[in-house]
Write a protein that holds these residues in place. Structure first.
Motif, PDB file in Angstrom:
ATOM      1  N   PRO A  22       0.823  -1.205   0.000  1.00  0.00           N
ATOM      2  CA  PRO A  22       0.000   0.000   0.000  1.00  0.00           C
ATOM      3  C   PRO A  22       0.859   1.257   0.000  1.00  0.00           C
ATOM      4  O   PRO A  22       2.051   1.209   0.289  1.00  0.00           O
ATOM      5  N   VAL A  23       0.236   2.371  -0.312  1.00  0.00           N
ATOM      6  CA  VAL A  23       0.836   3.685  -0.104  1.00  0.00           C
ATOM      7  C   VAL A  23       0.070   4.299   1.056  1.00  0.00           C
ATOM      8  O   VAL A  23      -1.151   4.419   1.004  1.00  0.00           O
ATOM      9  N   VAL A  24       0.792   4.638   2.103  1.00  0.00           N
ATOM     10  CA  VAL A  24       0.183   5.188   3.309  1.00  0.00           C
ATOM     11  C   VAL A  24       0.573   6.659   3.401  1.00  0.00           C
ATOM     12  O   VAL A  24       1.752   6.995   3.314  1.00  0.00           O
ATOM     13  N   VAL A  25      -0.415   7.512   3.569  1.00  0.00           N
ATOM     14  CA  VAL A  25      -0.165   8.943   3.742  1.00  0.00           C
ATOM     15  C   VAL A  25      -0.556   9.303   5.172  1.00  0.00           C
ATOM     16  O   VAL A  25      -1.683   9.047   5.595  1.00  0.00           O
ATOM     17  N   VAL A  26       0.396   9.889   5.895  1.00  0.00           N
ATOM     18  CA  VAL A  26       0.144  10.311   7.271  1.00  0.00           C
ATOM     19  C   VAL A  26      -0.118  11.807   7.249  1.00  0.00           C
ATOM     20  O   VAL A  26       0.751  12.583   6.893  1.00  0.00           O
ATOM     21  N   GLY A  27      -1.325  12.167   7.594  1.00  0.00           N
ATOM     22  CA  GLY A  27      -1.706  13.573   7.605  1.00  0.00           C
ATOM     23  C   GLY A  27      -3.195  13.700   7.374  1.00  0.00           C
ATOM     24  O   GLY A  27      -3.895  12.692   7.207  1.00  0.00           O
ATOM     25  N   PRO A  28      -3.681  14.938   7.363  1.00  0.00           N
ATOM     26  CA  PRO A  28      -5.118  15.129   7.137  1.00  0.00           C
ATOM     27  C   PRO A  28      -5.494  14.723   5.714  1.00  0.00           C
ATOM     28  O   PRO A  28      -4.721  14.918   4.783  1.00  0.00           O
ATOM     29  N   ARG A  29      -6.671  14.135   5.572  1.00  0.00           N
ATOM     30  CA  ARG A  29      -7.158  13.740   4.246  1.00  0.00           C
ATOM     31  C   ARG A  29      -7.200  14.945   3.323  1.00  0.00           C
ATOM     32  O   ARG A  29      -7.569  16.037   3.729  1.00  0.00           O
ATOM     33  N   ARG A  30      -6.841  14.681   2.088  1.00  0.00           N
ATOM     34  CA  ARG A  30      -6.859  15.725   1.064  1.00  0.00           C
ATOM     35  C   ARG A  30      -7.824  15.319  -0.038  1.00  0.00           C
ATOM     36  O   ARG A  30      -7.752  14.179  -0.525  1.00  0.00           O
ATOM     37  N   PRO A  31      -8.727  16.214  -0.425  1.00  0.00           N
ATOM     38  CA  PRO A  31      -9.655  15.874  -1.497  1.00  0.00           C
ATOM     39  C   PRO A  31      -8.908  15.597  -2.801  1.00  0.00           C
ATOM     40  O   PRO A  31      -7.890  16.227  -3.086  1.00  0.00           O
ATOM     41  N   GLY A  32      -9.413  14.623  -3.544  1.00  0.00           N
ATOM     42  CA  GLY A  32      -8.820  14.298  -4.836  1.00  0.00           C
ATOM     43  C   GLY A  32      -7.617  13.381  -4.768  1.00  0.00           C
ATOM     44  O   GLY A  32      -7.029  13.068  -5.792  1.00  0.00           O
ATOM     45  N   VAL A  33      -7.228  12.975  -3.579  1.00  0.00           N
ATOM     46  CA  VAL A  33      -6.104  12.045  -3.436  1.00  0.00           C
ATOM     47  C   VAL A  33      -6.707  10.704  -3.054  1.00  0.00           C
ATOM     48  O   VAL A  33      -7.109  10.488  -1.908  1.00  0.00           O
ATOM     49  N   ASP A  34      -6.790   9.816  -4.034  1.00  0.00           N
ATOM     50  CA  ASP A  34      -7.430   8.517  -3.844  1.00  0.00           C
ATOM     51  C   ASP A  34      -6.398   7.394  -3.967  1.00  0.00           C
ATOM     52  O   ASP A  34      -5.274   7.618  -4.425  1.00  0.00           O
ATOM     53  N   GLY A  35      -6.804   6.210  -3.572  1.00  0.00           N
ATOM     54  CA  GLY A  35      -5.949   5.037  -3.741  1.00  0.00           C
ATOM     55  C   GLY A  35      -4.837   4.928  -2.724  1.00  0.00           C
ATOM     56  O   GLY A  35      -3.860   4.204  -2.945  1.00  0.00           O
ATOM     57  N   VAL A  36      -4.951   5.666  -1.621  1.00  0.00           N
ATOM     58  CA  VAL A  36      -3.951   5.594  -0.555  1.00  0.00           C
ATOM     59  C   VAL A  36      -4.660   5.275   0.749  1.00  0.00           C
ATOM     60  O   VAL A  36      -5.872   5.442   0.873  1.00  0.00           O
ATOM     61  N   VAL A  37      -3.898   4.825   1.729  1.00  0.00           N
ATOM     62  CA  VAL A  37      -4.398   4.629   3.084  1.00  0.00           C
ATOM     63  C   VAL A  37      -4.061   5.896   3.858  1.00  0.00           C
ATOM     64  O   VAL A  37      -2.902   6.321   3.874  1.00  0.00           O
ATOM     65  N   TRP A  38      -5.065   6.499   4.475  1.00  0.00           N
ATOM     66  CA  TRP A  38      -4.852   7.704   5.268  1.00  0.00           C
ATOM     67  C   TRP A  38      -4.795   7.357   6.746  1.00  0.00           C
ATOM     68  O   TRP A  38      -5.569   6.548   7.220  1.00  0.00           O
ATOM     69  N   THR A  39      -3.878   7.992   7.461  1.00  0.00           N
ATOM     70  CA  THR A  39      -3.805   7.844   8.910  1.00  0.00           C
ATOM     71  C   THR A  39      -3.221   9.125   9.485  1.00  0.00           C
ATOM     72  O   THR A  39      -2.765  10.001   8.735  1.00  0.00           O
ATOM     73  N   ARG A  40      -3.235   9.239  10.803  1.00  0.00           N
ATOM     74  CA  ARG A  40      -2.672  10.409  11.485  1.00  0.00           C
ATOM     75  C   ARG A  40      -1.768   9.949  12.616  1.00  0.00           C
ATOM     76  O   ARG A  40      -2.010   8.930  13.238  1.00  0.00           O
ATOM     77  N   GLU A  41      -0.740  10.740  12.872  1.00  0.00           N
ATOM     78  CA  GLU A  41       0.102  10.507  14.036  1.00  0.00           C
ATOM     79  C   GLU A  41      -0.683  10.913  15.273  1.00  0.00           C
ATOM     80  O   GLU A  41      -1.605  11.719  15.188  1.00  0.00           O
ATOM     81  N   GLN A  42      -0.321  10.309  16.394  1.00  0.00           N
ATOM     82  CA  GLN A  42      -1.023  10.617  17.645  1.00  0.00           C
ATOM     83  C   GLN A  42      -0.048  11.163  18.669  1.00  0.00           C
ATOM     84  O   GLN A  42       0.969  10.520  18.938  1.00  0.00           O
ATOM     85  N   PRO A  43      -0.370  12.322  19.206  1.00  0.00           N
ATOM     86  CA  PRO A  43      -1.438  13.218  18.779  1.00  0.00           C
ATOM     87  C   PRO A  43      -1.051  13.914  17.478  1.00  0.00           C
ATOM     88  O   PRO A  43       0.137  13.986  17.141  1.00  0.00           O
ATOM     89  N   PRO A  44      -2.051  14.429  16.736  1.00  0.00           N
ATOM     90  CA  PRO A  44      -1.722  15.151  15.495  1.00  0.00           C
ATOM     91  C   PRO A  44      -0.701  16.254  15.768  1.00  0.00           C
ATOM     92  O   PRO A  44      -0.795  16.972  16.771  1.00  0.00           O
TER      93      PRO A  44
END
Length: 164
Positions: A22-44
């Protein structure tokens, strides 16, 4: 989401990882960016090491490529060179297998968030609470292969002055 040459910095990083799954993006979701797994660091906002830990939670592969979100010079060719350096020559001697391969800028500084890593090595190095911890201090004890940057491959955007 800053644009350089008509593409966002995130789009540049995602293009450098084409074919990765997978491609994992850590950060707030961005519109138009599909096909990735979104997550956030804790705490942001807890820093790059906490972001790295959050992203690793979704990686099952033996190797992982880590790219910061502010890279303007990263390409698929850079990622390929990092993976080749991580894998090293296939000479049958795996006693000195590196934990990671990182790009080194023109001033000789390791770019810790522009590298290819053995997933198990990263997980073993992470502290129980990575929030606010130094990436360099935590990963600096691992066996690293330095990969010299070519041209502006290590270029990042920390301020507006860094935009071309």
């Amino acid at each position: 989401m800053l644009e350089v040459g008509g593409r966002t910095l995130l789009a540049r990083s995602l293009a450098a990882l084409s074919g990765a799954d997978p491609v994992v993006v850590v950060g707030p979701r961005r519109p138009g960016v599909d096909g990735v797994v979104w997550t956030r660091e804790q705490p942001p906002g807890a820093g790059p090491l906490a972001a790295l830990a959050a992203g690793l939670a979704f990686v099952q592969q033996a190797r992982v490529v880590v790219l910061a979100g502010d890279l303007r010079g990263v390409t698929a060719a850079v990622v390929d060179r990092l993976l080749e350096a991580l894998d090293g020559p296939d000479d049958g001697d795996h006693a000195d297998t590196p934990d990671g391969a990182v790009l080194v800028d023109a001033d000789g500084r390791r770019q810790w968030l522009l590298g290819a890593w053995r997933t198990a090595s990263l997980r073993a190095a992470l502290p129980a609470d990575p929030a606010g911890a130094s990436v360099r201090r935590v990963l600096g004890g691992l066996v690293i292969v330095d990969v010299p940057a070519r041209g502006d491959e290590a270029a990042d955007v920390d301020t507006a002055d860094d935009l071309p």
